[in-house]
Motif scaffolding. Structure first.
Motif, PDB file in Angstrom:
ATOM      1  N   SER A 248       0.836  -1.207   0.000  1.00  0.00           N
ATOM      2  CA  SER A 248       0.000   0.000   0.000  1.00  0.00           C
ATOM      3  C   SER A 248       0.862   1.245   0.000  1.00  0.00           C
ATOM      4  O   SER A 248       1.511   1.543   1.009  1.00  0.00           O
ATOM      5  CB  SER A 248      -0.893   0.034   1.241  1.00  0.00           C
ATOM      6  OG  SER A 248      -1.643  -1.129   1.339  1.00  0.00           O
ATOM      7  N   VAL A 249       0.865   1.942  -1.117  1.00  0.00           N
ATOM      8  CA  VAL A 249       1.690   3.147  -1.234  1.00  0.00           C
ATOM      9  C   VAL A 249       0.893   4.260  -1.905  1.00  0.00           C
ATOM     10  O   VAL A 249       0.192   4.024  -2.896  1.00  0.00           O
ATOM     11  CB  VAL A 249       2.958   2.892  -2.085  1.00  0.00           C
ATOM     12  CG1 VAL A 249       3.815   4.154  -2.139  1.00  0.00           C
ATOM     13  CG2 VAL A 249       3.761   1.730  -1.546  1.00  0.00           C
ATOM     14  N   ILE A 250       0.984   5.451  -1.357  1.00  0.00           N
ATOM     15  CA  ILE A 250       0.457   6.650  -2.004  1.00  0.00           C
ATOM     16  C   ILE A 250       1.662   7.518  -2.343  1.00  0.00           C
ATOM     17  O   ILE A 250       2.418   7.892  -1.446  1.00  0.00           O
ATOM     18  CB  ILE A 250      -0.490   7.422  -1.061  1.00  0.00           C
ATOM     19  CG1 ILE A 250      -1.750   6.605  -0.754  1.00  0.00           C
ATOM     20  CG2 ILE A 250      -0.860   8.778  -1.653  1.00  0.00           C
ATOM     21  CD1 ILE A 250      -2.667   7.239   0.303  1.00  0.00           C
ATOM     22  N   VAL A 251       1.869   7.797  -3.614  1.00  0.00           N
ATOM     23  CA  VAL A 251       2.988   8.654  -4.016  1.00  0.00           C
ATOM     24  C   VAL A 251       2.432  10.040  -4.334  1.00  0.00           C
ATOM     25  O   VAL A 251       1.486  10.175  -5.117  1.00  0.00           O
ATOM     26  CB  VAL A 251       3.722   8.092  -5.245  1.00  0.00           C
ATOM     27  CG1 VAL A 251       4.882   9.017  -5.639  1.00  0.00           C
ATOM     28  CG2 VAL A 251       4.260   6.695  -4.966  1.00  0.00           C
ATOM     29  N   LEU A 252       2.991  11.052  -3.706  1.00  0.00           N
ATOM     30  CA  LEU A 252       2.528  12.431  -3.905  1.00  0.00           C
ATOM     31  C   LEU A 252       3.698  13.312  -4.308  1.00  0.00           C
ATOM     32  O   LEU A 252       4.740  13.301  -3.635  1.00  0.00           O
ATOM     33  CB  LEU A 252       1.943  12.997  -2.604  1.00  0.00           C
ATOM     34  CG  LEU A 252       0.673  12.371  -2.045  1.00  0.00           C
ATOM     35  CD1 LEU A 252       0.362  13.014  -0.694  1.00  0.00           C
ATOM     36  CD2 LEU A 252      -0.484  12.554  -3.001  1.00  0.00           C
ATOM     37  N   ASP A 253       3.532  14.067  -5.359  1.00  0.00           N
ATOM     38  CA  ASP A 253       4.558  15.024  -5.731  1.00  0.00           C
ATOM     39  C   ASP A 253       4.237  16.359  -5.043  1.00  0.00           C
ATOM     40  O   ASP A 253       3.114  16.861  -5.152  1.00  0.00           O
ATOM     41  CB  ASP A 253       4.607  15.200  -7.255  1.00  0.00           C
ATOM     42  CG  ASP A 253       5.793  16.047  -7.649  1.00  0.00           C
ATOM     43  OD1 ASP A 253       6.830  15.468  -7.993  1.00  0.00           O
ATOM     44  OD2 ASP A 253       5.687  17.285  -7.590  1.00  0.00           O
ATOM     45  N   ASN A 254       5.220  16.900  -4.334  1.00  0.00           N
ATOM     46  CA  ASN A 254       5.010  18.165  -3.616  1.00  0.00           C
ATOM     47  C   ASN A 254       5.832  19.291  -4.250  1.00  0.00           C
ATOM     48  O   ASN A 254       6.242  20.230  -3.569  1.00  0.00           O
ATOM     49  CB  ASN A 254       5.365  17.996  -2.127  1.00  0.00           C
ATOM     50  CG  ASN A 254       5.008  19.229  -1.304  1.00  0.00           C
ATOM     51  OD1 ASN A 254       3.982  19.879  -1.554  1.00  0.00           O
ATOM     52  ND2 ASN A 254       5.850  19.569  -0.336  1.00  0.00           N
TER      53      ASN A 254
END
Ligand SMILES: Nc1ncnc2c1ncn2[C@@H]1O[C@H](COP(=O)(O)OP(=O)(O)O)[C@@H](O)[C@H]1O
Ligand SMILES: O=P(O)(O)OC[C@H]1O[C@H](OP(=O)(O)OP(=O)(O)O)[C@H](O)[C@@H]1O
Length: 188
Positions: free
Chosen positions: A160-166
């Motif tokens: 379970s991974v959520i990748v977010l670009d900030n």
């Protein structure tokens, strides 16, 4: 039902503390708690609202079993207070500022953890670290160098991974985090 550990990771300067701060209220409204870390960073240093302790105090707390997770990185000791285990047992999800280097140990203890990986363009990263002004220029370079030690497949077998670009505006990152969390039904 037990809550879930949400383990936020990403390079130094990617915005983990900023995201935690900005997401605190909407996450609380979802029943999710954010824990205050114990760090051997001087209380004067700018940064997150962590509990600053001496190395001796940290070792004492560790010996007393005060931490659910703890690690050493960037010349500092970090501890996640044991109270998160009671929160999880009570059914709250818990969001913590984690370490990429400690991910496998965290997974051993919390096998169903949800990883949130924050990323930022490399050029932006150095600028943000320097602008933050918490570390010296040498320490900033050491933190950038540390990123190379994490392989691209760091998350290869993490379910379970959520990748977010900030790289863009923080409020957009917060919005996308909440959307993804709601979709994952991570918070109860
Ligand atoms: N989306 C963003 N846009 C512009 N600046 C940001 C953004 N997110 C974080 N920052 C700034 O970048 C610096 C590093 O953020 P910080 O939250 O301390 O990162 P981390 O906890 O991952 O090391 C801080 O000065 C912060 O204000
Ligand atoms: O294994 P890594 O993923 O490199 O992480 C090492 C440590 O650095 C970060 O802490 P801290 O908030 O002190 O540093 P930062 O604000 O510079 O990211 C992160 O939360 C870890 O505690």
């Amino acid at each position: 039902m037990a809550g879930r550990l949400i383990y936020l990771i990403g390079p130094s300067g990617s915005g983990k503390d900023s995201l935690l701060d900005a997401a605190r209220e909407p996450m609380a409204a979802r029943g999710c708690r954010i824990v205050r870390r114990v760090i051997t960073r001087s209380a004067e240093a700018k940064g997150e609202a962590a509990q600053a302790v001496s190395v001796e105090q940290f070792n004492q707390l560790q010996a007393e079993g005060a931490f659910a997770l703890d690690w050493f990185a960037n010349g500092l000791h970090y501890g996640i207070p044991k109270e998160i285990d009671q929160w999880l047992a009570d059914g709250h999800d818990v969001l913590i500022n984690g370490s990429r280097g400690h991910l496998s140990q965290a997974r051993e203890r919390y096998p169903d953890l949800l990883v949130v990986l924050l990323s930022v363009d490399q050029a932006v990263l150095r600028q943000r670290l320097l602008a933050r002004g918490r570390e010296s220029a040498d320490e900033v370079e050491e933190r950038l160098t540390r990123n190379a030690q994490f392989a691209d497949d760091l998350l290869a077998d993490v379910p379970s991974v959520i990748v977010l670009d900030n790289s863009g505006a923080l409020e957009h990152t917060v919005t996308r985090l909440l959307q993804r969390i709601d979709r994952e039904h991570a918070c109860v």
